[in-house]
Motif scaffolding. Structure first.
Motif, short mmCIF file in Angstrom:
data_model
loop_
_atom_site.label_atom_id
_atom_site.label_comp_id
_atom_site.label_asym_id
_atom_site.label_seq_id
_atom_site.Cartn_x
_atom_site.Cartn_y
_atom_site.Cartn_z
N ALA A 69 81.23 92.11 57.03
CA ALA A 69 81.59 91.73 55.66
C ALA A 69 83.08 91.90 55.38
O ALA A 69 83.68 91.10 54.67
N ILE A 70 83.65 92.94 55.98
CA ILE A 70 85.08 93.21 55.76
C ILE A 70 85.93 92.01 56.17
O ILE A 70 86.96 91.73 55.57
N GLU A 71 85.48 91.29 57.19
CA GLU A 71 86.31 90.19 57.69
C GLU A 71 86.24 88.94 56.82
O GLU A 71 87.01 87.99 57.00
N GLY A 72 85.32 88.97 55.88
CA GLY A 72 85.24 87.97 54.82
C GLY A 72 85.58 86.54 55.19
O GLY A 72 84.87 85.90 55.97
N GLU A 130 99.43 91.95 53.02
CA GLU A 130 98.39 92.77 52.39
C GLU A 130 97.19 91.90 52.02
O GLU A 130 96.04 92.27 52.27
N THR A 131 97.48 90.75 51.45
CA THR A 131 96.38 89.84 51.10
C THR A 131 95.58 89.45 52.34
O THR A 131 94.35 89.42 52.31
N LEU A 132 96.29 89.16 53.41
CA LEU A 132 95.60 88.76 54.63
C LEU A 132 94.73 89.89 55.18
O LEU A 132 93.56 89.67 55.52
N VAL A 133 95.28 91.08 55.27
CA VAL A 133 94.50 92.19 55.82
C VAL A 133 93.30 92.49 54.94
O VAL A 133 92.19 92.68 55.42
N ARG A 134 93.52 92.52 53.64
CA ARG A 134 92.42 92.85 52.74
C ARG A 134 91.36 91.76 52.73
O ARG A 134 90.21 91.99 52.38
N GLY A 135 91.75 90.55 53.08
CA GLY A 135 90.79 89.45 53.08
C GLY A 135 90.11 89.23 54.43
O GLY A 135 89.02 88.68 54.48
N ALA A 179 92.74 92.96 62.59
CA ALA A 179 92.65 92.14 63.80
C ALA A 179 92.44 90.67 63.45
O ALA A 179 92.57 89.81 64.30
N GLY A 180 92.12 90.41 62.19
CA GLY A 180 91.74 89.05 61.80
C GLY A 180 92.90 88.19 61.33
O GLY A 180 92.69 87.03 60.96
N PHE A 181 94.08 88.71 61.32
CA PHE A 181 95.23 87.88 60.96
C PHE A 181 96.31 88.02 62.02
O PHE A 181 96.36 89.01 62.74
N SER A 182 97.13 87.02 62.14
CA SER A 182 98.19 87.01 63.15
C SER A 182 99.55 86.79 62.51
O SER A 182 99.64 86.35 61.36
N ALA A 242 90.06 100.47 53.69
CA ALA A 242 88.70 100.26 54.18
C ALA A 242 88.70 99.19 55.27
O ALA A 242 88.04 99.34 56.30
N ALA A 243 89.46 98.15 55.06
CA ALA A 243 89.56 97.08 56.06
C ALA A 243 90.08 97.64 57.38
O ALA A 243 89.60 97.28 58.46
N LEU A 244 91.05 98.54 57.30
CA LEU A 244 91.59 99.15 58.50
C LEU A 244 90.60 100.14 59.10
O LEU A 244 90.41 100.19 60.32
#
Lengths: 187, 187
Positions: A103-106, B13-18, B22-25, B100-102
DNA sequence: AAAGATCTACCTACTTAATGGTAGGCAATG
DNA sequence: CATTGCCTACCATTAAGTAGGTAGATCTTT
């Protein structure tokens, strides 16, 4: 006989729960299981297929556990306490919830998986709603709040407690949070 | 003057929280900000540097907010309610908690970042501990549970509520969970 | 004030390693 | 003999990070 497919699911689940979906690769999984990377594709053609199988297996295990609790525990708070105990498996292994990790990866998550985890949590919410409603009816659960609101509160607290536990492992902290949660639901 | 560094921090920040760490580059971030990928390295040599700067900025904002709450709100439950409102920014934008994302990425996360987010949550736990202790002392918060246990329960519930909100956005659900939480702390 | 030197912020072009995924072969099994 | 389960060898893409250059601002020295 070693069931490679089951082994793949087991190891992949550990990886996702420990590092997130984007945080593990087929190479990692191949090494963990002891076969070659390409062989994984024989069982799970794409990573999304693997993810979906992971969620399905996870949901099945929970479904069975929820049914058992409903059958074996009579009162509302006891059932919620038993539900909370289900999260303890993760606590003890230092692993998070599979579906929370996903879910975190949204936004970045393949849509199919997003739907699967939404269904997972919808199932839990519906089960909790029924349990809490029954508890309010028999007087074991405090009234005054909608069962749906309480259901969401229960999942939120437990998912958060599991997250905290992974950062600050402590033999008693999860149990403490669960105790406060259950206590707050008593009539 | 456009402060590229600040823009990088904001978009990252927006990218990591969303989507998770590992999900953004760097390529995603470059596109979001409108500069070339290599230019990001001028401001943040490595991705870990960027992550650490993100957590530091996030923690600073929270620290300021916590101090303001302590100064402006007198009673325990009111302070916890105000603390919960801080999470609302994320709720409204459909973004999770940065830390939390981290945290979800656990083992896979560079050790430096793991230490940073542990410190972030330790700070919150300490603040909540003091707030709840004061509330118990002045009779506004229920006694019978250790402040440290309640502190962990508060963070867990709110982090979990934010997670749920991203899956099932609802104008009132987060507020509902927060209300149950605050109510459960009242004397 | 002019001239040179340095610094800042960005660029293009690249490297190296890892990603998910494919093609095709081969040995065992039913 | 066809299927299953795994293999080696590969592919295209993307990842983070590096090398080296350029235009413009700023600081230094004469």
């Amino acid at each position: 006989m070693r069931d490679t497919r089951a082994e793949l699911l087991s190891q992949a689940e550990t990886l996702v729960r420990g590092r997130g979906y984007a945080g593990f690769s087929y190479a990692d999984l191949a090494e963990a299981v002891g076969i070659r990377k390409a062989s994984i594709h024989h069982h799970f053609p794409t990573k999304v297929d693997l993810g979906a199988a992971l969620v399905a297996a996870y949901a099945d295990r929970y479904d069975a556990a929820l049914a058992a609790i409903q059958a074996e525990v009579p009162d509302g708070p006891g059932r919620i306490a038993a539900y909370g105990q289900l999260y303890l498996g993760g606590v003890e292994q230092g692993l998070g919830c599979l579906c929370a990790a996903l879910a975190i990866e949204g936004e970045a998550l393949p849509e199919r998986l997003r739907g699967d985890i939404a269904a997972f949590f919808k199932g839990h919410l519906a089960w909790l709603d029924a349990i809490l409603r029954a508890g309010q009816a028999d007087g074991s659960v405090r009234s005054g709040s909608e069962p749906a609101v309480l259901a969401r509160y229960v999942i939120a607290t437990l998912e958060g407690a599991l997250l905290m536990e992974r950062l600050f492992a402590s033999p008693t902290a999860f149990a403490g949070t669960l105790a406060v949660l259950v206590d707050s639901l008593r009539a």
